[in-house]
Design a protein around this motif. Structure first.
Motif, PDB file in Angstrom:
ATOM      1  N   GLY A  41       0.804  -1.226   0.000  1.00  0.00           N
ATOM      2  CA  GLY A  41       0.000   0.000   0.000  1.00  0.00           C
ATOM      3  C   GLY A  41       0.828   1.262   0.000  1.00  0.00           C
ATOM      4  N   ARG A  42       2.149   1.153   0.120  1.00  0.00           N
ATOM      5  CA  ARG A  42       2.944   2.366   0.288  1.00  0.00           C
ATOM      6  C   ARG A  42       3.841   2.682  -0.909  1.00  0.00           C
ATOM      7  N   VAL A  43       4.221   1.648  -1.685  1.00  0.00           N
ATOM      8  CA  VAL A  43       5.205   1.951  -2.735  1.00  0.00           C
ATOM      9  C   VAL A  43       4.664   1.947  -4.163  1.00  0.00           C
ATOM     10  N   HIS A  44       4.229   0.807  -4.638  1.00  0.00           N
ATOM     11  CA  HIS A  44       3.741   0.741  -6.017  1.00  0.00           C
ATOM     12  C   HIS A  44       2.293   0.274  -5.966  1.00  0.00           C
ATOM     13  N   ASN A  45       1.388   1.213  -6.224  1.00  0.00           N
ATOM     14  CA  ASN A  45      -0.008   0.828  -6.042  1.00  0.00           C
ATOM     15  C   ASN A  45      -0.902   1.463  -7.097  1.00  0.00           C
ATOM     16  N   PRO A  46      -1.667   0.703  -7.866  1.00  0.00           N
ATOM     17  CA  PRO A  46      -1.678  -0.755  -7.927  1.00  0.00           C
ATOM     18  C   PRO A  46      -0.433  -1.269  -8.637  1.00  0.00           C
ATOM     19  N   LEU A  47      -0.146  -2.550  -8.407  1.00  0.00           N
ATOM     20  CA  LEU A  47       0.928  -3.191  -9.164  1.00  0.00           C
ATOM     21  C   LEU A  47       0.267  -4.074 -10.217  1.00  0.00           C
ATOM     22  N   PHE A  48       0.664  -3.862 -11.460  1.00  0.00           N
ATOM     23  CA  PHE A  48       0.067  -4.589 -12.568  1.00  0.00           C
ATOM     24  C   PHE A  48       1.170  -5.412 -13.249  1.00  0.00           C
ATOM     25  N   ILE A  49       1.077  -6.756 -13.151  1.00  0.00           N
ATOM     26  CA  ILE A  49       2.110  -7.624 -13.732  1.00  0.00           C
ATOM     27  C   ILE A  49       1.541  -8.284 -14.987  1.00  0.00           C
ATOM     28  N   TYR A  50       2.210  -8.107 -16.129  1.00  0.00           N
ATOM     29  CA  TYR A  50       1.678  -8.774 -17.313  1.00  0.00           C
ATOM     30  C   TYR A  50       2.765  -9.528 -18.076  1.00  0.00           C
ATOM     31  N   GLY A  51       2.308 -10.441 -18.928  1.00  0.00           N
ATOM     32  CA  GLY A  51       3.245 -11.239 -19.722  1.00  0.00           C
ATOM     33  C   GLY A  51       2.550 -12.502 -20.204  1.00  0.00           C
ATOM     34  N   GLY A  52       3.232 -13.232 -21.077  1.00  0.00           N
ATOM     35  CA  GLY A  52       2.653 -14.441 -21.675  1.00  0.00           C
ATOM     36  C   GLY A  52       2.356 -15.512 -20.639  1.00  0.00           C
ATOM     37  N   THR A  53       1.679 -16.534 -21.090  1.00  0.00           N
ATOM     38  CA  THR A  53       1.265 -17.588 -20.176  1.00  0.00           C
ATOM     39  C   THR A  53       2.471 -18.411 -19.679  1.00  0.00           C
ATOM     40  N   GLY A  54       2.390 -18.839 -18.426  1.00  0.00           N
ATOM     41  CA  GLY A  54       3.427 -19.725 -17.875  1.00  0.00           C
ATOM     42  C   GLY A  54       4.752 -19.062 -17.583  1.00  0.00           C
ATOM     43  N   LEU A  55       4.775 -17.741 -17.475  1.00  0.00           N
ATOM     44  CA  LEU A  55       6.056 -17.061 -17.251  1.00  0.00           C
ATOM     45  C   LEU A  55       6.302 -16.676 -15.789  1.00  0.00           C
ATOM     46  N   GLY A  56       5.329 -16.960 -14.918  1.00  0.00           N
ATOM     47  CA  GLY A  56       5.581 -16.709 -13.497  1.00  0.00           C
ATOM     48  C   GLY A  56       4.792 -15.567 -12.875  1.00  0.00           C
ATOM     49  N   LYS A  57       3.737 -15.102 -13.542  1.00  0.00           N
ATOM     50  CA  LYS A  57       2.950 -13.989 -12.984  1.00  0.00           C
ATOM     51  C   LYS A  57       2.245 -14.410 -11.699  1.00  0.00           C
TER      52      LYS A  57
END
Ligand code: ADP
Ligand code: MG
Length: 476
Positions: free
Chosen positions: A162-178
């Protein structure tokens, strides 16, 4: 766990990996991921392999859809030819853990959090919905150049939700560790700051719960629940983008969480601006936070991930075999893990056969063939084919000149490079000697034009077929 159980788990693990590798589409694989956890017990009885499920209807459904595939997969693991039978199991305890339910616990006092307020309100419960995979932790995640920013951001968020990166949005292809990274945030917060409530939920479940709440007139409870968490982890958000009602509800929840400085983390298979049907204001709010991409791992990273799995699971696999897997399975980490599991299961069941590169090549032939078709296509191949189709040269495609006769082939080549290769945007940009934004814009322009220009669609489809790909690859 005794040795027999361990071996039966290994066989089942390999069966799951083999069946998954044999399914041709993402849809079929997603379906399988939903159904296989319902197959609770798996035991060999004589020449039968009996799989226990809870409901008679599942016996019928799974027999039709999966019995033959599972029998084939069993054979690949080396246990021989077994008949697969589904049966409704008795009230015996399940050896395979079921998904963990939401559980309640008592919070430590913490003035700033929603839970303190909730705990103060009579009858209010502290809800914790921990991420489902216990092993998806930071410790088990291999940091690498392909995920370095995502990894650094995720660890920072876990330390300071809640204090540093908000919202955090992680994207990438399938099976890459999101999902792994997102769950790691959840585990870390629960461990280090147990007073904060963490809620992990897939967008599909969020949608289902919303529909249930609507039908049961329980909207208020639904809202209270999600607006009172400290860390909301919403997996695969692309699933709710474009669905108007739920998107609206999510927007309100999201705003309420942001306004009260709660942490929101989302994953998606595309960047915010590429979320189909997503409202501009929502995209804008996502972009206000931190948007990070996970890219395909390099050979060195693939090998490092394999080595880390071998070390944590105490597998005995010769280096040459690990090397062979890292060389040949390039598309994503999930495929890499599946391949490793198949090899390990085979080795542990057929102890007399030495595990060599040739054995691995034989076991993994389907996956390698799949990979080959993905790997074979390069940006150069695409440029060549597109140039030939439009009777221009590769130099024309790489030129800066903006006449329409050159812009269309250039952008089509960019679009197809994004759709049909596993290369990242920066890599593609480099091949085109352009910056990311230009390639991104080109791809988007073609995507939009395809909907309204049948001639262009026809051209793109013809080129796709010339490249030896299926039209369904374009919608991926
Ligand atoms: P996604 O959500 O992007 O489709 P997942 O998070 O489910 O992918 O990852 C697929 C598998 O790969 C998981 O088993 C995960 O643990 C593993 N994985 C992905 N990236 C890494 C990594 N960098 N280190 C270790 N394991 C990884
Ligand atoms: Mg995922």
């Amino acid at each position: 766990m005794n040795e027999e159980n361990q071996e039966s788990d290994l066989v089942w693990g390999a069966v799951v990996a083999n069946v998954k590798a044999s399914l041709p589409t993402e849809v079929a694989r997603n379906r399988m991921e939903r159904y296989f956890p319902l197959m609770r017990t798996h035991v060999r009885v004589g020449d039968e392999y009996v799989i226990g499920v809870a409901e008679p209807i599942q016996v019928e459904m799974f027999t039709a859809e999966y019995a033959a595939l599972i029998a084939e997969a069993l054979q690949l693991t080396g246990v021989g030819e077994l008949r697969v039978r589904f049966a409704v199991e008795g009230a015996a305890p399940h050896p395979t853990p079921l998904p963990r339910p939401v559980y309640e616990s008592t919070p430590a006092p913490y003035a700033q959090t929603a839970n303190a307020a909730a705990a103060a309100a009579p009858g209010a419960a502290f809800l914790q919905t921990p991420p489902p995979h216990e092993n998806y932790t930071f410790d088990n995640f291999v940091p690498a150049p392909s995920n370095s920013i995502a990894y650094a951001t995720a660890t920072a968020v876990a330390k300071n939700p809640g204090r540093v990166h908000n919202p955090l949005f992680i994207y990438g292809g399938t099976g890459l560790g999101k999902t792994h990274l997102m769950e790691a945030i959840g585990h870390e917060v629960i461990e280090k700051t147990p007073r904060l409530s963490v809620c992990y939920i897939t967008s599909e479940t969020f949608l289902n719960e919303y529909v249930n709440a609507l039908t049961n007139r329980a909207m208020e409870a639904f809202r209270q629940r999600y607006r009172n968490v400290d860390v909301l982890l919403l997996d695969d958000v692309q699933f709710i983008a474009g669905k108007e009602k739920i998107q609206e509800e999510f927007f309100n929840t999201f705003n309420s969480l942001m306004d009260t400085h709660r942490q929101v983390v989302m994953t998606s298979d595309v960047a915010p601006r590429d979320l189909k049907g997503c409202e501009e204001r929502l995209i804008g709010r996502f972009q206000n936070g931190m948007v990070v991409e996970i890219e395909s791992p390099s050979y060195e990273t693939r090998l490092a991930i394999l080595k880390s799995k071998v070390a944590t699971e105490h597998y005995l696999v010769p280096d040459a075999v690990l090397d062979f897997i890292a060389e040949n399975i390039c598309s994503h980490v999930r495929a890499l893990e599946g391949a490793l599991k198949r090899v390990v299961a085979f080795a542990s069941i057929n102890r007399a056969t030495p595990l060599t590169v040739d054995v691995a090549r034989h076991l993994l032939r389907d996956s390698i063939e799949n990979e080959q078709t993905i790997k074979d296509l390069t940006v150069d191949d695409i440029m060549k084919t597109v140039a030939a189709y439009y009777s221009v040269t590769i130099e024309d495609i790489l030129r800066k000149e903006r006449t329409q006769t050159l812009v269309t082939p250039r952008q089509v080549a960019m679009f197809l490079s994004r759709k049909l290769t596993t290369k990242s945007l920066p890599e593609i940009a480099l091949s085109f000697k352009k910056n990311h934004a230009t390639v991104h814009h080109g791809t988007q322009t073609i995507q939009k034009r395809l909907d309204v220009e049948p001639n262009l669609r026809k051209a793109v489809e013809e080129i796709t077929v010339k490249l030896g790909r299926k039209l369904s690859d374009l919608s991926a």
